[in-house]
Design an enzyme around this catalytic site. Structure first.
Site, PDB file in Angstrom:
ATOM      1  N   ASP A 512      28.381  -4.049  52.609  1.00  0.00           N
ATOM      2  CA  ASP A 512      27.689  -4.473  53.677  1.00  0.00           C
ATOM      3  C   ASP A 512      28.161  -6.070  53.838  1.00  0.00           C
ATOM      4  O   ASP A 512      28.874  -6.582  53.054  1.00  0.00           O
ATOM      5  CB  ASP A 512      26.151  -4.485  53.066  1.00  0.00           C
ATOM      6  N   PHE A 633      11.774  -9.244  68.078  1.00  0.00           N
ATOM      7  CA  PHE A 633      13.332  -8.723  67.962  1.00  0.00           C
ATOM      8  C   PHE A 633      13.338  -7.189  67.447  1.00  0.00           C
ATOM      9  O   PHE A 633      12.649  -6.734  66.454  1.00  0.00           O
ATOM     10  CB  PHE A 633      13.936  -9.680  67.064  1.00  0.00           C
ATOM     11  N   ARG A 689      28.204 -16.823  63.836  1.00  0.00           N
ATOM     12  CA  ARG A 689      27.062 -15.978  64.404  1.00  0.00           C
ATOM     13  C   ARG A 689      26.647 -16.569  65.424  1.00  0.00           C
ATOM     14  O   ARG A 689      26.109 -17.813  65.400  1.00  0.00           O
ATOM     15  CB  ARG A 689      26.123 -15.699  63.347  1.00  0.00           C
ATOM     16  N   ASP A 885      23.117  -5.259  49.781  1.00  0.00           N
ATOM     17  CA  ASP A 885      21.857  -5.914  49.183  1.00  0.00           C
ATOM     18  C   ASP A 885      20.837  -5.275  49.295  1.00  0.00           C
ATOM     19  O   ASP A 885      19.613  -5.777  49.166  1.00  0.00           O
ATOM     20  CB  ASP A 885      21.882  -7.314  49.840  1.00  0.00           C
ATOM     21  N   ASP A 889      20.688  -0.678  53.510  1.00  0.00           N
ATOM     22  CA  ASP A 889      21.761   0.191  52.773  1.00  0.00           C
ATOM     23  C   ASP A 889      21.103   1.517  51.993  1.00  0.00           C
ATOM     24  O   ASP A 889      21.906   1.989  51.264  1.00  0.00           O
ATOM     25  CB  ASP A 889      22.659  -0.693  52.016  1.00  0.00           C
TER      26      ASP A 889
END
Length: 1249
Positions: A512, A633, A689, A885, A889
């Site tokens: 990840d 979001f 980002r 983390d 996942d």
């Protein structure tokens, strides 16, 4: 009929199973009972081990509808069998969601007839007996007008399957989701609450709302463990040895088995308790529910059913079920399920009102997760308005909840398919075959020598117990236990010890990105504002006086989901950094203010006083009211929008932030700068980002209340582009070094992230996952549209300086016949996003296998897509590791061969390994320990096999003269030599670095078979030589020896020495003594020869317990050989032999040792490995550069390894692609899917004009 009535459960899902119905047959049951009696219970054991045989031998086939027993078989690669008993219950109806006619209810106090705490009759899966207290009986009495319905069901893996006549199959009742209800229906028909009768009725079907992890009693676990085939074999061995008066050895084996079983029971019980404690915490609480008549009643959470309306307390709670919010707002910590401890704001489910045609989709927990409170998550605080309660409708209970599914996956995991274990069983079968030969040989020999029948039976069966070593399970576990302990010392915790061995084979690791390769938090790098459709120069911060009135800063201050918890700002780390950069202050209404206010209570944000101009007139107007976040979001929309207004103004503003591409597409074209794409690419290539901001002034007719029910598409349109916020996500310091170590060890690395594609590619370059000179090919796949087939367009992410060489990118294998090629040859990597991955998986399944061979970056991947990627990689025979983390996942960590979570939160229960060190340095450590444990397993298995064969050879040779090894000789060999050596030879720690070579994956491989077979032949040769040579000695006499051969030269007759005890079993003879000495040394020789060190383990001389044990045993054996001690000789039943013969024995032992060491170390490890076996070695990635394009070079490599086909599928694909002229796709091509019904999909390359 068999085929016709085969039902499929969970069709197309991961848990898909085939179901067949059976009815009990009395005469078959009687026959089986007779068979059990005749075989002394062995048939019962066999049927316990084989559910399929059990059902087929006691039942006859019938339809699934009439079945009394169902036989289930998984459709995965393991094809496991299960059986389940079908039960019947009586209920007033067959559908839990049908409303019962309340008019028939008697007016007497309902609470007495239906105590709210009464447990459902079928919680334990048994048919209720007709008793007055049974809720089912009470319901049937109340609804006497109804015809009681017989409902057939069975329970499997904590899930109930009910027979449904309409679909003619068994199905699971999960909850309200089964009804496929719309959001409007949920509000209008399900938000009022249930009557007590309806709740009782539903509880008959849904059972207790509890994730019950029953900790089995020690007795149950013991029975299950003891019924393991190996322990049954041990029991058989012990009975046999007792019959042959080998009491000491039998006791030793029993003692060993007891320790082994006790250890196993302790581990299993501890894991159950750990899981039980994790689940049980807060699983039973008192909750308030709304009844249909608006009463509020307090009940136990175990009584909740889908459809109940739950009141969420203002001070928070741990959710006991999955529920959807229908009024109010909650702030929730979902770390239990996602691993992210960031508080999430949950809003109430939008009610489309009467306009049901507009955007009213069916309620779905995944799609509406922003409105769903999941079981096990912690509601920190709630907000309610005008005295209205925060209510949620229960949608799923018990094991159907998100937490329940997670617990089920831990309770009933898929078996681990690993070559080592399959080969171990094959190896044992070979040993059984060898034992069979000895069995026949011993019977024939005994019959020829007129041995009594009892002795024939015992001695022939004894051969079998000698050949299959009873200490094998304990010996195999030792290495894993030691590895687990070493992992614990370096902060890696393991809940699935068998997986440690599998980690030794890992040749690809998925990572990840955020929080794993890079730091968790983001740092503000700068902002780039837009005015008049052109970018300003980038600014390092927004905390400026001249910006305080700008819409850009207003957007930063308002567009977030932050909230105050105990006076502290809390929320998404990105939102926090962005808000802190403005320096503004956020104020929320207190609970008292909220409850007095109208329905929508705004949050206020204001700039700090020091940034405001001195004129007092401006200050009050600068405060902004911020709505409850109307459109939070979501990763599906990749944006969030809020509505705000300046205090005192009528018109409102909408502010949006999100992925730059998405935000720009929703803005007016004229407000987006011309160079937007170049500026964005510039930032993303550098690994930043980037978040875009936009703003729109809303029309005056849109009021606060209208906003609540408006569709987000009405607000998120015609926005004005404000600019970019640039955040920096720094690499963790350890990341580049660890990835370099993995590359050096030929372990491929892949990034799978939810982040932006270009950012991910940039991070992959920064950390060394993609070397600077390599090319990145982006695959953009489009689904079929307007009659056009699905297609993939290929583009190159960034063009390296040597663009002219791109046409010659090739693929090849790292093999022994590797041909040197020009270093200018370039490699390529594929990158794709989640949408493209989904399209390729569906429309280009054969292309997907080629892409994962080189896919290095997978961006914008949803959690289930991460799992699918792991499966795709496993589909081409990679042994896959996954490091994440724990945020999203969980599925991938569970599916990978070795999943390691960097989060110590409860979500790590899903992962086999959890690291206390929050960086990826744990990955090489885990692989090193895995390799060491795997090599230890091979060493131990080879040693145990040799131990069996050496003892088998000794016994077989002695049987030929009607002799055997003595009881204490067996004891000395098995306890003093074997156990001591086995438990110390497993202690070698892992080698300090990862090497490119990988250990073999199975026992049935060239090097291992060669090693075992050569050592067997050496031992056989030297034992046979000893056996025959002793009989040629001049002092040799047949049993019983009349003289003491030690003192033969003095001619002193010591015949009376042996008369004290009659030797019934003919133990004390020269052959026995000679073979005992030679075989004892042989055990030590093979132990040392098999104890391999470098490159996977530390050398054996560093393992001091092993060195001390081996040297002590050598010393002891040499001592009793050259300095006989009468008491020891009597104990071990060995006879004294002349000194010259002892010297000859030592010579035999030394030559044996030399031959063993030379063959194992020099011939196998050096010569044969390099010449023959290294061809089995699998290449690094299947992406190593091939020979250059000249034909001669290709022909040369073909000649070099013409007959060798790689075993792994990814190697095979790499070979095919190395000669494919159209691979890799050129940047000017499009690949289009062409459906072919007969063999799936194919595709063609098309050159764009």
């Amino acid at each position: 009929m068999e085929k016709e009535d085969m039902k499929v459960l969970h069709k197309g899902e991961e848990e898909e199973m085939e179901l067949q119905g059976y009815r009990l047959c009395r005469w078959r049951l009687a026959l089986v009972g007779l068979g059990v009696l005749c075989t002394g219970g062995f048939l019962l054991l066999l049927l316990y081990w084989m559910p399929e045989w059990c059902v087929k031998s006691t039942c006859t086939r019938t339809t699934a509808r009439d079945a009394e027993v169902v036989l289930l078989r998984s459709t995965d690669e393991f094809r496991r069998w299960f059986l389940a008993r079908v039960r019947v219950m009586l209920a007033p109806g067959s559908n839990p969601f049908h409303s019962l006619d309340t008019q028939t209810t008697s007016p007497s106090s309902p609470s007495r007839s239906f105590p709210s705490s009464a447990s459902p009759p079928l919680a334990n899966g048994h048919t209720p007996h007709p008793s007055d207290g049974s809720p089912a009986q009470e319901l049937l009495r109340k609804y006497a007008d109804y015809q009681p319905t017989q409902i057939r069901y069975f329970t499997f893996h904590s899930t109930k399957y009910y027979w449904k006549d309409d679909v003619q199959n068994f199905e699971v009742l999960t909850g309200l989701g089964d009804l496929q209800i719309s959001c409007y229906t949920l509000h209008s028909e399900h938000s009022a609450g249930l009557t007590r009768d309806q709740q009782q009725y539903r509880r008959l079907f849904f059972g207790v709302n509890e994730i019950a992890v029953k900790v089995p009693s020690v007795f149950k676990l013991l029975i299950k463990e003891v019924l393991n085939p190996f322990y049954i074999f041990q029991l058989f061995s012990v009975i046999l040895w007792s019959a042959d008066e080998y009491y000491y050895y039998a006791v030793a084996i029993v003692f060993m088995s007891v320790i082994s079983i006790a250890t196993s029971l302790y581990t299993i019980k501890k894991q159950y308790i750990m899981l039980h404690d994790m689940v049980a915490a807060h699983s039973i609480v008192r909750v308030s529910v709304c009844r249909a008549n608006n009463d509020i009643e307090e009940i136990l959470s175990t009584d909740l059913v889908p459809g109940d309306v739950l009141i969420i307390p203002s001070n928070g709670t741990i959710m006991p079920c999955d529920a959807v919010l229908v009024s109010g707002t909650c702030i929730v910590n979902e770390s239990m399920l996602t691993g992210e401890s960031v508080p999430v704001t949950k809003t109430n489910l939008p009610n489309p009102g009467e306009r049901r045609d507009e955007g009213d989709s069916a309620y779905n927990t995944e799609e509406h997760k922003r409105h769903t409170l999941f079981c096990g998550t912690n509601v920190i605080q709630t907000r309610f308005y005008t005295g209205e309660l925060v209510k949620a409708v229960v949608v799923r209970t018990g094991f159907s909840t998100a937490k329940g599914q997670l617990v089920r996956s831990i309770l009933y995991p898929k078996p681990t398919d690993f070559k080592l274990y399959r080969d171990a069983y094959l190896f044992l079968l070979c040993l059984v075959a060898v034992a069979g030969i000895g069995f026949v040989y011993s019977i024939v020999l005994s019959v020829m020598n007129n041995v009594p029948a009892k002795t024939i039976v015992i001695e022939s069966l004894d051969i079998i117990t000698i050949t299959v070593p009873p200490a094998l399970p304990a010996a195999m576990t030792a290495g894993i236990v030691y590895a687990q302990r070493r992992l614990k010392n370096i902060g890696i915790f393991c809940i699935s010890p068998q997986r440690i061995n599998i980690c030794g084979q890992i040749n690809l690791v998925c990572f990840d990105k955020t929080g794993t390769l890079t730091e968790d938090g983001l740092d503000m790098w700068g902002v780039q504002r837009v005015e008049n459709a052109s970018f300003h120069l980038s600014e390092s911060f927004a905390y400026k006086e001249n910006l305080v009135k700008s819409q850009f800063v207003a957007c930063m201050a308002t567009c977030h989901s932050l909230t105050k918890i105990d006076g502290q700002l809390s929320g998404d780390p990105l939102d926090l950094k962005m808000f802190e950069a403005t320096g503004w202050i956020l104020e929320e209404a207190t609970e008292e203010e909220t409850s007095l206010h109208n329905r929508i209570m705004p949050t206020v944000v204001r700039p700090p006083k020091q940034l405001l101009p001195p004129e007092p007139a401006v200050s009050p107007e600068q405060d902004m009211e911020l709505f409850e976040l109307s459109f939070p979001f979501s990763s599906a929309h990749q944006r969030m929008t809020v509505v705000a207004r300046l205090l005192g103004e009528k018109r409102m503003d909408s502010y949006m932030k999100g992925a730059p591409e998405v935000v720009a597409s929703l803005c007016k074209k004229e407000t987006v700068p011309q160079n937007f794409a170049e500026v964005l690419e510039g930032y993303t290539k550098q690994g930043f980002r980037v978040i875009a901001l936009a703003h729109r002034r809303l029309e005056s007719k849109i009021t606060w209340h209208k906003v609540q029910n408006i569709n987000r598409d009405h607000i998120e349109t015609n926005m004005e582009f404000l600019g970019l916020i640039v955040m920096q996500n720094k690499l963790k310091a350890e990341t580049p070094g660890v990835l370099q170590d993995l590359h050096r060890a030929n372990i491929r690395t892949v990034m799978v992230t939810g982040d932006n594609m270009l950012t991910a590619i940039s991070v992959a370059r920064d950390c060394g996952m993609i070397p600077p000179q390599d090319t990145v090919i982006i695959a953009d796949a489009l689904p079929p549209h307007n009659g056009q087939a699905a297609k993939i367009t290929w583009r190159y992410a960034d063009k390296p300086s040597k663009a002219s060489r791109l046409e010659e990118v090739n693929i090849g294998l790292e093999d022994v016949c590797y041909v040197d090629e020009p270093k200018t040859q370039e490699l390529y990597h594929f990158a794709m996003n989640g949408k493209s991955f989904a399209v390729i998986a569906e429309h280009f399944p054969d292309m997907l296998q080629k892409l994962v061979l080189h896919g290095t970056v997978f961006a914008r991947m949803a959690p289930d897509q991460k799992t699918q990627l792991i499966e795709a990689l496993q589909g081409v025979d990679y042994i896959v590791g996954m490091c994440g983390d724990g945020a999203n996942d969980c599925g991938a960590l569970k599916r990978a061969h070795g999943g390691i979570s960097l989060s110590e939160l409860e979500a790590s229960v899903a992962s086999p390994f959890t690291s206390r060190t929050p960086n990826i340095s744990c990955v090489p450590s885990l692989i090193r320990e895995g390799r060491a444990a795997l090599i230890t397993s091979f060493c131990v298995f080879k040693f145990m096999a040799l131990y069996s064969i050496i003892q088998y050879i000794s016994v077989t040779l002695l049987y030929s003269i009607l002799s055997n090894l003595g009881d204490f000789q067996f004891l000395f060999i098995d306890i003093a030599i074997i156990l001591l050596i086995v438990f110390t030879m497993s202690l070698n720690p892992a080698w300090k670095e990862l090497v490119p070579r990988r250990p073999p994956s199975g026992l049935i491989s060239g090097p291992l078979l060669f090693s075992v077979l050569t050592q067997i032949l050496i031992c056989l040769g030297f034992q046979t030589l000893t056996f025959l040579w002793v009989q040629q000695q001049p002092w040799y006499t047949v049993w019983p020896p009349p003289t003491d051969a030690c003192n033969l030269s003095s001619h002193i007759n010591m015949s009376d020495h042996n008369n004290t005890e009659v030797d019934e079993h003919n133990i004390q003879n020269f052959e026995n003594t000679s073979l005992f000495y030679v075989s004892s040394f042989q055990y030590l020789i093979v132990a040392i020869v098999f104890s391999k060190g470098k490159p996977f383990r530390q050398p054996s001389y560093k393992n001091w317990p092993f060195v001390v044990s081996a040297l002590s045993l050598y010393f002891f054996l040499l001592f009793i050989m050259f300095h006989p001690v009468e008491s020891i000789d009597q104990f071990l039943e060995i006879v004294c032999v002349p000194f010259e013969w002892r010297v000859k024995l030592l010579l035999i032992i030394l030559v044996n040792a030399a031959v063993s060491v030379v063959l194992e170390t020099f011939v196998l490890d050096i010569i044969l490995w390099k010449l023959v076996f290294s061809r089995d070695k699998q290449g690094s990635f299947g992406v190593t550069p091939a020979a250059p394009t000249p034909q001669a070079a290709i022909d040369l490599s073909w000649l070099c390894c013409s007959r060798k086909m790689p075993k792994a599928r990814y190697m095979h694909l790499a070979q095919e692609l190395s000669v494919d002229p159209d691979w890799p796709p050129k940047p000017t091509t499009t690949t289009e899917a062409k459906p072919r019904p007969e063999n799936g999909s194919s595709y063609q390359f098309m050159i764009n004009s």
